[in-house]
Design a protein around this motif. Structure first.
Motif, PDB file in Angstrom:
ATOM      1  N   GLU A 239       7.110  -5.371  17.436  1.00 20.76           N
ATOM      2  CA  GLU A 239       5.971  -6.233  17.123  1.00 20.76           C
ATOM      3  C   GLU A 239       4.706  -5.392  17.012  1.00 20.76           C
ATOM      4  OE1 GLU A 239       6.141 -10.273  19.293  1.00 20.76           O
ATOM      5  OE2 GLU A 239       7.066  -8.841  20.674  1.00 20.76           O
ATOM      6  N   VAL A 240       3.921  -5.657  15.973  1.00 22.29           N
ATOM      7  CA  VAL A 240       2.641  -4.987  15.755  1.00 22.29           C
ATOM      8  C   VAL A 240       1.618  -6.056  15.390  1.00 22.29           C
ATOM      9  CG1 VAL A 240       1.382  -3.235  14.434  1.00 22.29           C
ATOM     10  CG2 VAL A 240       3.826  -2.924  14.905  1.00 22.29           C
ATOM     11  N   SER A 241       0.432  -6.003  16.012  1.00 21.23           N
ATOM     12  CA  SER A 241      -0.573  -7.029  15.744  1.00 21.23           C
ATOM     13  C   SER A 241      -1.967  -6.486  16.032  1.00 21.23           C
ATOM     14  CB  SER A 241      -0.312  -8.270  16.604  1.00 21.23           C
ATOM     15  OG  SER A 241      -1.312  -9.254  16.411  1.00 21.23           O
ATOM     16  N   ARG A 242      -2.981  -7.132  15.446  1.00 16.60           N
ATOM     17  CA  ARG A 242      -4.364  -6.783  15.725  1.00 16.60           C
ATOM     18  C   ARG A 242      -4.824  -7.315  17.080  1.00 16.60           C
ATOM     19  NH1 ARG A 242      -8.245  -5.924  12.300  1.00 16.60           N
ATOM     20  NH2 ARG A 242      -9.267  -5.334  14.247  1.00 16.60           N
ATOM     21  N   VAL A 243      -4.070  -8.239  17.682  1.00 17.27           N
ATOM     22  CA  VAL A 243      -4.450  -8.790  18.985  1.00 17.27           C
ATOM     23  C   VAL A 243      -3.309  -8.566  19.965  1.00 17.27           C
ATOM     24  CG1 VAL A 243      -6.036 -10.508  18.057  1.00 17.27           C
ATOM     25  CG2 VAL A 243      -3.628 -11.095  18.324  1.00 17.27           C
ATOM     26  N   SER A 244      -3.651  -8.345  21.223  1.00 17.90           N
ATOM     27  CA  SER A 244      -2.648  -7.984  22.225  1.00 17.90           C
ATOM     28  C   SER A 244      -1.721  -9.138  22.582  1.00 17.90           C
ATOM     29  CB  SER A 244      -3.338  -7.469  23.492  1.00 17.90           C
ATOM     30  OG  SER A 244      -4.210  -8.450  24.028  1.00 17.90           O
ATOM     31  N   SER A 245      -2.088 -10.364  22.203  1.00 17.54           N
ATOM     32  CA  SER A 245      -1.216 -11.512  22.449  1.00 17.54           C
ATOM     33  C   SER A 245      -0.172 -11.693  21.348  1.00 17.54           C
ATOM     34  CB  SER A 245      -2.051 -12.790  22.559  1.00 17.54           C
ATOM     35  OG  SER A 245      -2.763 -13.024  21.352  1.00 17.54           O
ATOM     36  N   PHE A 246      -0.311 -10.957  20.247  1.00 18.46           N
ATOM     37  CA  PHE A 246       0.614 -11.006  19.107  1.00 18.46           C
ATOM     38  C   PHE A 246       0.697 -12.411  18.506  1.00 18.46           C
ATOM     39  CE2 PHE A 246       1.848  -7.534  21.835  1.00 18.46           C
ATOM     40  CZ  PHE A 246       2.006  -6.479  20.952  1.00 18.46           C
TER      41      PHE A 246
ATOM     42  N   ARG B 264      -7.841  -1.140  15.342  1.00 20.17           N
ATOM     43  CA  ARG B 264      -6.977  -1.021  16.513  1.00 20.17           C
ATOM     44  C   ARG B 264      -5.802  -1.988  16.396  1.00 20.17           C
ATOM     45  NH1 ARG B 264      -8.834  -1.122  22.925  1.00 20.17           N
ATOM     46  NH2 ARG B 264      -6.804  -0.485  23.784  1.00 20.17           N
ATOM     47  N   TYR B 265      -4.601  -1.480  16.657  1.00 17.50           N
ATOM     48  CA  TYR B 265      -3.394  -2.288  16.614  1.00 17.50           C
ATOM     49  C   TYR B 265      -2.660  -2.179  17.951  1.00 17.50           C
ATOM     50  CZ  TYR B 265      -3.771  -3.024  11.583  1.00 17.50           C
ATOM     51  OH  TYR B 265      -4.195  -3.413  10.340  1.00 17.50           O
ATOM     52  N   TYR B 266      -1.992  -3.278  18.314  1.00 19.33           N
ATOM     53  CA  TYR B 266      -1.191  -3.322  19.534  1.00 19.33           C
ATOM     54  C   TYR B 266       0.283  -3.394  19.138  1.00 19.33           C
ATOM     55  CZ  TYR B 266      -5.690  -4.471  21.622  1.00 19.33           C
ATOM     56  OH  TYR B 266      -7.002  -4.437  22.016  1.00 19.33           O
ATOM     57  N   TRP B 267       1.141  -2.811  19.983  1.00 22.87           N
ATOM     58  CA  TRP B 267       2.561  -2.861  19.653  1.00 22.87           C
ATOM     59  C   TRP B 267       3.425  -2.847  20.904  1.00 22.87           C
ATOM     60  CZ3 TRP B 267       6.291   1.454  19.416  1.00 22.87           C
ATOM     61  CH2 TRP B 267       5.791   2.659  19.915  1.00 22.87           C
ATOM     62  N   ARG B 268       4.652  -3.316  20.734  1.00 19.28           N
ATOM     63  CA  ARG B 268       5.635  -3.333  21.806  1.00 19.28           C
ATOM     64  C   ARG B 268       7.017  -3.481  21.178  1.00 19.28           C
ATOM     65  NH1 ARG B 268       4.159  -9.366  24.270  1.00 19.28           N
ATOM     66  NH2 ARG B 268       4.876 -10.581  22.465  1.00 19.28           N
ATOM     67  N   VAL B 269       8.056  -3.203  21.946  1.00 20.68           N
ATOM     68  CA  VAL B 269       9.424  -3.377  21.462  1.00 20.68           C
ATOM     69  C   VAL B 269      10.257  -4.063  22.535  1.00 20.68           C
ATOM     70  CG1 VAL B 269       9.368  -1.390  19.900  1.00 20.68           C
ATOM     71  CG2 VAL B 269      10.164  -1.094  22.249  1.00 20.68           C
ATOM     72  N   ARG B 270      11.341  -4.693  22.089  1.00 17.87           N
ATOM     73  CA  ARG B 270      12.251  -5.390  23.007  1.00 17.87           C
ATOM     74  C   ARG B 270      13.688  -5.068  22.620  1.00 17.87           C
ATOM     75  NH1 ARG B 270      12.150 -11.895  24.426  1.00 17.87           N
ATOM     76  NH2 ARG B 270      14.005 -11.920  25.762  1.00 17.87           N
ATOM     77  N   PRO B 271      14.483  -4.565  23.552  1.00 14.83           N
ATOM     78  CA  PRO B 271      15.866  -4.202  23.226  1.00 14.83           C
ATOM     79  C   PRO B 271      16.790  -5.408  23.296  1.00 14.83           C
ATOM     80  CG  PRO B 271      15.434  -3.690  25.517  1.00 14.83           C
ATOM     81  CD  PRO B 271      14.152  -4.267  24.959  1.00 14.83           C
ATOM     82  N   PHE B 272      17.834  -5.409  22.469  1.00 15.85           N
ATOM     83  CA  PHE B 272      18.850  -6.452  22.580  1.00 15.85           C
ATOM     84  C   PHE B 272      20.121  -6.016  21.872  1.00 15.85           C
ATOM     85  CE2 PHE B 272      16.734  -7.540  18.591  1.00 15.85           C
ATOM     86  CZ  PHE B 272      17.730  -8.047  17.774  1.00 15.85           C
ATOM     87  N   ASN B 273      21.194  -6.731  22.146  1.00 13.17           N
ATOM     88  CA  ASN B 273      22.415  -6.634  21.359  1.00 13.17           C
ATOM     89  C   ASN B 273      22.948  -8.047  21.177  1.00 13.17           C
ATOM     90  OD1 ASN B 273      24.070  -7.297  23.656  1.00 13.17           O
ATOM     91  ND2 ASN B 273      24.085  -5.146  24.276  1.00 13.17           N
ATOM     92  N   ALA B 274      24.107  -8.195  20.596  1.00  9.47           N
ATOM     93  CA  ALA B 274      24.608  -9.529  20.270  1.00  9.47           C
ATOM     94  C   ALA B 274      24.745 -10.419  21.495  1.00  9.47           C
ATOM     95  CB  ALA B 274      25.954  -9.419  19.553  1.00  9.47           C
TER      96      ALA B 274
ATOM     97  N   SER C 215      10.050  -7.578  26.582  1.00  5.66           N
ATOM     98  CA  SER C 215       9.411  -6.523  25.795  1.00  5.66           C
ATOM     99  C   SER C 215       8.748  -5.503  26.709  1.00  5.66           C
ATOM    100  CB  SER C 215       8.355  -7.119  24.862  1.00  5.66           C
ATOM    101  OG  SER C 215       8.932  -8.010  23.942  1.00  5.66           O
ATOM    102  N   THR C 216       8.512  -4.319  26.162  1.00  2.21           N
ATOM    103  CA  THR C 216       7.795  -3.288  26.900  1.00  2.21           C
ATOM    104  C   THR C 216       6.357  -3.729  27.164  1.00  2.21           C
ATOM    105  OG1 THR C 216       7.079  -2.252  24.834  1.00  2.21           O
ATOM    106  CG2 THR C 216       9.125  -1.443  25.812  1.00  2.21           C
ATOM    107  N   THR C 217       5.680  -3.004  28.045  1.00 10.43           N
ATOM    108  CA  THR C 217       4.251  -3.202  28.218  1.00 10.43           C
ATOM    109  C   THR C 217       3.551  -2.904  26.896  1.00 10.43           C
ATOM    110  OG1 THR C 217       4.411  -2.552  30.531  1.00 10.43           O
ATOM    111  CG2 THR C 217       2.227  -2.460  29.525  1.00 10.43           C
ATOM    112  N   VAL C 218       2.528  -3.671  26.589  1.00  9.99           N
ATOM    113  CA  VAL C 218       1.810  -3.502  25.325  1.00  9.99           C
ATOM    114  C   VAL C 218       1.032  -2.190  25.330  1.00  9.99           C
ATOM    115  CG1 VAL C 218       0.032  -4.486  23.823  1.00  9.99           C
ATOM    116  CG2 VAL C 218       1.615  -5.994  25.056  1.00  9.99           C
TER     117      VAL C 218
END
Length: 509
Positions: free
Chosen positions: A355-362, A386-396, A403-406
């Motif tokens: 996820e990437v967004s201009r606001v930390s709440s996405f 300024r952009y905020y981002w985070r990732v979240r792992p998953f499988n089936a 998600s990770t810390t922003v």
């Protein structure tokens, strides 16, 4: 005149009260829905299977599920995909004690960007919905609202199961963690009826007056002592009599003295998934033993054979969260139109929701992409923002890790260009530059070329530091005087007819 004014005022107050009355959420699956006879026939067959003791042994059963996430043509209105991962986690927690687990069919979800489907799904049942349906999975269509002509009365339709088309439609607001709506609809999918079947249109909460012998929809009214449980209500004998007493009831303890047709008080099971008591703690909801046996009988029946056609992905739990590597700490990137994001991989994750967004709440125009790896180049960002981002792992199977810390970065003002394929290595040193008046370019190339070397500030403007140089094949070192450039972040670029090289340089004088 005074009487007319009083009458008008009374009507206005009544209308206002009606408008302010909170709407009650209901399920659209009852005996009036298209194809209800199919579900009733399956329930009859499953009751027969359970009665003969032919339900399969309690090994874990895996069910593929396909989420179809609707939006308007331009993508607006789409449910946050995190809610899908939360919902799958919730389902697997809800059904764990019944030895049933769900997994994402094909390892992901399906996006449908079509305004008609999103806003008026009923108009697309014979087109988009039928074409997109996965015949080897439990299909869940997520739309703006699930209202349909075949649904229940007395409130807003939150969701429904269509026995005719064998799919579930659910309002997007009821997908996510700590919501039992989808678990309720999956009960219908596996042939269970409401515990209050027949009372969907008119709950019976009259105290101290015997209930009628038949419900408003014609079912026999179940007696409190259960003596007609096989033919009345939901036809399940370990679910007590329920006359839709949960509809609009505030709380998880029904206290009204409602009587059955024989004058005996009923005691509905508030925590049952197939009831309408919506205020119980999420962890308290349950299926009874007989309901569970019926679900398993349906799952193992020939009519559900398509759920077992594809191999089940090997189960592997994800227990760790990734670490964001770059860019972080509001780092300024060398360019803005091709920003490379990188994070660490975690065991058993084969996909990441980025996820990437201009606001930390996405919450404002976020970019959400499923990435099958640990790097992704994001295009189309604005310069100097300024952009905020985070990732979240998953499988089936495993979707419960959050998600990770922003973290954040700021885009530079330089446009990234295609790099030179024949350049094997390119490095600028020292970097950062401290107390020195020149930098050295270390470059190895497979062929000779002429390049214009420039030092740009972070907005992409020339600093006046520049020189032209003819690079030969092989390795070479080139000195570039930087004069009295002030402390800051710069970009050293080499422009050629074939493309461009660029590297961020930090000067700390």
């Amino acid at each position: 005149m005074r009487q007319m004014l009083l009458l008008s005022l009374a009507l206005l107050l009544f209308a206002t009260a009606q408008a302010q009355r909170p709407q009650t959420g209901v399920c659209g699956t009852d005996s009036r829905i298209e194809g209800y006879d199919f579900m009733a026939a399956r329930l009859t067959a499953n009751l027969r299977t359970v009665a003969t003791g032919a339900v399969s042994a309690r090994n874990i059963s895996y069910v593929p599920i396909k989420f179809h996430i609707g939006s308007r043509n331009d993508g607006s209105g789409r449910l946050n995909e995190n809610n899908i991962l939360d919902q799958l986690c919730e389902l697997n927690e809800d059904f764990a004690s019944y030895e049933i687990q769900f997994f994402l069919a094909d390892g992901t979800y399906n996006l449908i960007s079509n305004t008609t489907f999103y806003e008026n799904h009923s108009a697309t049942q014979n087109s988009i919905m039928s074409f997109q349906k996965d015949p080897r999975a439990l299909n869940v269509y997520i739309v703006e609202n699930a209202d349909t002509d075949g649904g229940g009365e007395g409130g807003v339709t939150l969701a429904y199961y269509s026995p005719q088309r064998d799919w579930i439609v659910i309002t997007k607001d009821y997908i996510g963690k700590d919501d039992a709506t989808l678990s309720h609809e999956i009960g219908h999918y596996f042939s269970l009826d409401h515990t209050f079947s027949g009372w969907e249109t008119a709950p019976y909460n009259t105290q101290n007056v015997n209930a009628p012998v038949n419900s408003p929809l014609g079912n026999a009214t179940e007696r409190a002592n259960g003596t007609n449980c096989e033919t009345a209500g939901d036809r399940v004998c370990d679910t007590p009599a329920d006359y839709n007493n949960g509809l609009g009831w505030n709380g998880c303890n029904f206290t009204l003295n409602v009587l059955d047709p024989q004058g005996n008080p009923i005691d509905p099971q508030e925590q049952n998934y197939m009831s309408y008591f919506l205020s119980c703690p999420d962890s308290d909801y349950l299926f009874t033993n007989q309901q569970t046996s019926l679900v398993l009988a349906d799952l193992n029946s020939f009519s559900r054979n398509t759920l077992r056609l594809d191999p089940v992905p090997a189960y592997a739990a994800i227990n760790d969260s990734p670490t964001l590597v770059s860019p972080i700490g509001n780092e300024i990137t060398p360019n803005f139109n091709a920003v490379n994001l990188e994070w660490t991989g975690v065991a058993n994750a084969n996909a990441y929701l980025l996820e990437v967004s201009r606001v930390s709440s996405f919450t404002i125009d976020p970019i959400r992409i499923v990435v099958y790896g640990t790097t992704k180049v994001i295009n189309g960002l604005e310069a100097g923002k300024r952009y905020y981002w985070r990732v979240r792992p998953f499988n089936a199977h495993s979707t419960c890790i959050a998600s990770t810390t922003v973290n954040s970065f700021t885009t530079g003002g330089v446009v990234a260009s295609q790099e030179l394929a024949f350049v094997e290595s390119f490095q600028v040193s020292p970097n950062p530059v401290v107390g020195q008046s020149n930098v050295q370019i270390n470059l190895t190339s497979a062929e000779a070329f002429v390049g214009q070397i420039q030092m740009l500030d972070i907005t992409g403007r020339p600093t006046g530091v520049a020189r032209e140089y003819s690079f030969g094949a092989g390795n070479q070192l080139v000195d570039l005087p930087i004069g009295q450039l002030s402390s800051g972040v710069y970009v050293l670029q080499i422009l050629t007819q074939q493309g461009r090289l660029a590297q961020k340089v930090v000067i700390a004088q």
